[in-house]
Design a protein around this motif. Structure first.
Motif, PDB file in Angstrom:
ATOM      1  N   SER A  84       0.816  -1.220   0.000  1.00  0.00           N
ATOM      2  CA  SER A  84       0.000   0.000   0.000  1.00  0.00           C
ATOM      3  C   SER A  84       0.845   1.264   0.000  1.00  0.00           C
ATOM      4  CB  SER A  84      -0.894   0.036   1.252  1.00  0.00           C
ATOM      5  OG  SER A  84      -1.684  -1.109   1.324  1.00  0.00           O
ATOM      6  N   GLY A  85       2.176   1.121   0.081  1.00  0.00           N
ATOM      7  CA  GLY A  85       3.031   2.303   0.166  1.00  0.00           C
ATOM      8  C   GLY A  85       2.870   3.033   1.491  1.00  0.00           C
ATOM      9  N   LEU A  86       2.622   2.271   2.571  1.00  0.00           N
ATOM     10  CA  LEU A  86       2.492   2.850   3.917  1.00  0.00           C
ATOM     11  C   LEU A  86       3.852   2.729   4.606  1.00  0.00           C
ATOM     12  CD1 LEU A  86       0.982   3.934   6.365  1.00  0.00           C
ATOM     13  CD2 LEU A  86       0.008   1.657   6.719  1.00  0.00           C
ATOM     14  N   ASP A  87       4.503   3.885   4.859  1.00  0.00           N
ATOM     15  CA  ASP A  87       5.903   3.864   5.300  1.00  0.00           C
ATOM     16  C   ASP A  87       6.073   3.830   6.814  1.00  0.00           C
ATOM     17  OD1 ASP A  87       6.950   4.324   2.600  1.00  0.00           O
ATOM     18  OD2 ASP A  87       6.029   6.307   2.822  1.00  0.00           O
ATOM     19  N   ASN A  88       5.286   4.652   7.516  1.00  0.00           N
ATOM     20  CA  ASN A  88       5.545   4.872   8.944  1.00  0.00           C
ATOM     21  C   ASN A  88       4.359   4.408   9.772  1.00  0.00           C
ATOM     22  OD1 ASN A  88       8.087   6.248   8.398  1.00  0.00           O
ATOM     23  ND2 ASN A  88       6.801   7.893   7.578  1.00  0.00           N
ATOM     24  N   LEU A  89       4.628   3.481  10.683  1.00  0.00           N
ATOM     25  CA  LEU A  89       3.550   2.849  11.438  1.00  0.00           C
ATOM     26  C   LEU A  89       4.147   2.291  12.719  1.00  0.00           C
ATOM     27  CD1 LEU A  89       0.532   2.051  10.941  1.00  0.00           C
ATOM     28  CD2 LEU A  89       1.389  -0.131  10.080  1.00  0.00           C
ATOM     29  N   SER A  90       3.469   2.531  13.830  1.00  0.00           N
ATOM     30  CA  SER A  90       3.889   1.943  15.098  1.00  0.00           C
ATOM     31  C   SER A  90       2.826   0.923  15.494  1.00  0.00           C
ATOM     32  CB  SER A  90       4.016   3.056  16.140  1.00  0.00           C
ATOM     33  OG  SER A  90       4.210   2.482  17.403  1.00  0.00           O
ATOM     34  N   VAL A  91       3.249  -0.332  15.607  1.00  0.00           N
ATOM     35  CA  VAL A  91       2.304  -1.439  15.810  1.00  0.00           C
ATOM     36  C   VAL A  91       2.428  -1.955  17.240  1.00  0.00           C
ATOM     37  CG1 VAL A  91       1.581  -3.723  14.996  1.00  0.00           C
ATOM     38  CG2 VAL A  91       2.643  -2.099  13.391  1.00  0.00           C
ATOM     39  N   GLU A  92       1.421  -1.681  18.054  1.00  0.00           N
ATOM     40  CA  GLU A  92       1.398  -2.226  19.424  1.00  0.00           C
ATOM     41  C   GLU A  92       0.718  -3.579  19.402  1.00  0.00           C
ATOM     42  OE1 GLU A  92       0.707   1.676  22.210  1.00  0.00           O
ATOM     43  OE2 GLU A  92      -0.721   0.028  22.335  1.00  0.00           O
ATOM     44  N   VAL A  93       1.327  -4.560  20.074  1.00  0.00           N
ATOM     45  CA  VAL A  93       0.680  -5.880  20.165  1.00  0.00           C
ATOM     46  C   VAL A  93       0.919  -6.415  21.586  1.00  0.00           C
ATOM     47  CG1 VAL A  93       2.704  -6.995  19.100  1.00  0.00           C
ATOM     48  CG2 VAL A  93       0.518  -8.214  19.158  1.00  0.00           C
ATOM     49  N   ASP A  94      -0.079  -7.103  22.147  1.00  0.00           N
ATOM     50  CA  ASP A  94       0.020  -7.515  23.552  1.00  0.00           C
ATOM     51  C   ASP A  94       0.496  -8.959  23.721  1.00  0.00           C
ATOM     52  OD1 ASP A  94      -2.181  -8.871  22.657  1.00  0.00           O
ATOM     53  OD2 ASP A  94      -3.534  -8.213  24.251  1.00  0.00           O
ATOM     54  N   GLY A  95       1.101  -9.541  22.684  1.00  0.00           N
ATOM     55  CA  GLY A  95       1.591 -10.913  22.800  1.00  0.00           C
ATOM     56  C   GLY A  95       2.640 -11.193  21.744  1.00  0.00           C
ATOM     57  N   SER A  96       2.939 -12.497  21.548  1.00  0.00           N
ATOM     58  CA  SER A  96       4.083 -12.890  20.723  1.00  0.00           C
ATOM     59  C   SER A  96       3.740 -13.131  19.257  1.00  0.00           C
ATOM     60  CB  SER A  96       4.705 -14.165  21.288  1.00  0.00           C
ATOM     61  OG  SER A  96       3.771 -15.219  21.219  1.00  0.00           O
ATOM     62  N   GLU A  97       2.473 -12.965  18.877  1.00  0.00           N
ATOM     63  CA  GLU A  97       2.126 -13.223  17.476  1.00  0.00           C
ATOM     64  C   GLU A  97       0.988 -12.310  17.025  1.00  0.00           C
ATOM     65  OE1 GLU A  97       0.592 -17.154  16.542  1.00  0.00           O
ATOM     66  OE2 GLU A  97       1.345 -17.026  14.490  1.00  0.00           O
ATOM     67  N   LEU A  98       1.100 -11.789  15.810  1.00  0.00           N
ATOM     68  CA  LEU A  98       0.008 -10.995  15.248  1.00  0.00           C
ATOM     69  C   LEU A  98      -1.155 -11.926  14.895  1.00  0.00           C
ATOM     70  CD1 LEU A  98       1.714  -8.443  12.823  1.00  0.00           C
ATOM     71  CD2 LEU A  98       1.197  -8.202  15.241  1.00  0.00           C
ATOM     72  N   PRO A  99      -2.381 -11.409  14.916  1.00  0.00           N
ATOM     73  CA  PRO A  99      -3.526 -12.261  14.540  1.00  0.00           C
ATOM     74  C   PRO A  99      -3.484 -12.630  13.062  1.00  0.00           C
ATOM     75  CG  PRO A  99      -4.252 -10.008  15.007  1.00  0.00           C
ATOM     76  CD  PRO A  99      -2.797 -10.068  15.352  1.00  0.00           C
ATOM     77  N   ILE A 100      -3.972 -13.830  12.745  1.00  0.00           N
ATOM     78  CA  ILE A 100      -3.957 -14.308  11.362  1.00  0.00           C
ATOM     79  C   ILE A 100      -5.172 -13.788  10.588  1.00  0.00           C
ATOM     80  CG2 ILE A 100      -5.101 -16.512  11.939  1.00  0.00           C
ATOM     81  CD1 ILE A 100      -2.312 -16.004   9.301  1.00  0.00           C
ATOM     82  N   LEU A 101      -6.243 -13.394  11.315  1.00  0.00           N
ATOM     83  CA  LEU A 101      -7.463 -12.839  10.697  1.00  0.00           C
ATOM     84  C   LEU A 101      -8.027 -13.850   9.691  1.00  0.00           C
ATOM     85  CD1 LEU A 101      -6.049  -9.219  10.531  1.00  0.00           C
ATOM     86  CD2 LEU A 101      -7.453 -10.245  12.332  1.00  0.00           C
ATOM     87  N   ASP A 102      -8.203 -13.488   8.419  1.00  0.00           N
ATOM     88  CA  ASP A 102      -8.755 -14.485   7.486  1.00  0.00           C
ATOM     89  C   ASP A 102      -7.661 -15.214   6.701  1.00  0.00           C
ATOM     90  OD1 ASP A 102      -7.915 -12.717   5.558  1.00  0.00           O
ATOM     91  OD2 ASP A 102      -9.841 -12.571   4.528  1.00  0.00           O
ATOM     92  N   GLY A 103      -6.393 -15.024   7.102  1.00  0.00           N
ATOM     93  CA  GLY A 103      -5.285 -15.708   6.433  1.00  0.00           C
ATOM     94  C   GLY A 103      -4.711 -14.934   5.267  1.00  0.00           C
ATOM     95  N   SER A 104      -5.337 -13.788   4.923  1.00  0.00           N
ATOM     96  CA  SER A 104      -4.850 -12.968   3.805  1.00  0.00           C
ATOM     97  C   SER A 104      -4.417 -11.601   4.351  1.00  0.00           C
ATOM     98  CB  SER A 104      -5.966 -12.782   2.770  1.00  0.00           C
ATOM     99  OG  SER A 104      -6.879 -11.768   3.166  1.00  0.00           O
ATOM    100  N   ALA A 105      -4.095 -10.682   3.440  1.00  0.00           N
ATOM    101  CA  ALA A 105      -3.718  -9.324   3.862  1.00  0.00           C
ATOM    102  C   ALA A 105      -4.906  -8.357   3.771  1.00  0.00           C
ATOM    103  CB  ALA A 105      -2.561  -8.816   2.992  1.00  0.00           C
TER     104      ALA A 105
END
Ligand SMILES: [Zn+2]
Length: 295
Positions: A84-105
């Protein structure tokens, strides 16, 4: 050269991790120009920059950071941001793995639409390798980047399983082509490997609604989103790992039967080449190497 981008406002996303099976809460925050993408584990207080020097393990996904403080399965969020051309992002997560959601992006693309991608005052230069960079050959596999004026991906796979077989895709990556042709492609797993993966502590969150389940001859859980969804997902994963270059990228990437470790090795070769030419400064790997040595 184009303007750097970030989100206009924070967005919350939650779901279960593909490998841990644990619930994770994520908040995508806007970030300042030049910060790039960083992960912050709120439970252990660890910040990790999304660059290839931070890549740790590649057990059917890409993890960043030292063991015990890592963030796993980062590749689909990073792919969505890179595509998407998104350069700057701070990603807070409360555990050791991001959610898989529907398996796609696609759910990450939707989150960016909610947070709205906005231009920032500072420009950003893409990294353009000046020569062919190739990951040292493994038998039957290939991965290289050739100089080009656009970002183009050519990916081919060749599975014995008749549900997949031979598939290939080539495309110029733009935010439009990415969200239409790659973002919806879901991750996949083989039913025959499921028990083995679970015994290794992997795939504990795998469900029929978050991955394509491949049986011995057929897909076991419904219609594919594309006839060649498998190779599209491989291209999606490749872009997620190439996001670890840490900057926009121009070049023609050619991949055959590669995977996360090879993808990330190419990202590191691109960064090392760019550092030699004075375009970037590499991060220290020390923290991770020590943590790996301790295990
Ligand atoms: Zn994937």
């Amino acid at each position: 050269m184009r303007s750097q981008t970030t989100l206009a406002r924070p967005v919350r996303v939650h779901g279960i991790g593909l490998h841990t099976g644990r619930q994770a809460q994520v908040v995508l925050h806007p970030a300042e120009p030049g910060e790039g993408i960083t992960f912050f584990r709120t439970d252990v207080g660890r910040e990790i920059r999304a660059v290839s020097e931070a890549a740790g393990r590649f057990d059917y996904s890409t993890s960043l950071g030292p063991r015990g403080e890592e963030v796993g399965t980062v590749e689909h969020l990073l792919s969505a941001a890179f595509g998407s051309g998104l350069d700057n992002l701070s990603v807070e997560v409360d555990g050791s793995e991001l959610p898989i959601l529907d398996g796609s992006a696609l759910p990450w693309i939707r989150a960016f639409q909610v947070g709205r991608i906005v231009r920032q005052a500072a420009p950003i230069d893409p990294i353009c390798p000046s020569r062919v960079l190739a990951v040292p050959q493994a038998p039957g596999k290939r991965l290289e980047i050739r100089p080009a004026r656009e970002l183009r991906i050519t990916y081919s796979i060749d599975f014995e399983n008749p549900a997949i077989g031979e598939q290939s895709i080539t495309m110029v990556v733009t935010p439009e082509s990415y969200s239409r042709h790659l973002a919806p492609a879901r991750t996949f797993g083989f039913l025959a490997e499921y028990e083995h993966l679970k015994s290794k502590g992997l795939a504990r969150g795998a469900r029929p609604d978050n991955c394509i389940v491949v049986g011995s001859r057929h897909v076991e859980n419904g219609e594919l989103r594309f006839a060649d969804e498998f190779v599209r997902h491989k291209a999606l994963d490749l872009l997620g790992d190439l996001a670890l270059v840490g900057r926009p990228l121009l070049g023609h990437v050619v991949a055959h039967r590669a995977g996360h470790a090879m993808h990330t090795a190419l990202a590191q070769m691109i960064r090392t080449d760019a550092e030699r030419r004075g375009s970037i400064t590499l991060e220290s790997r020390a923290g991770i190497s020590e943590a790996l040595a301790a295990n």
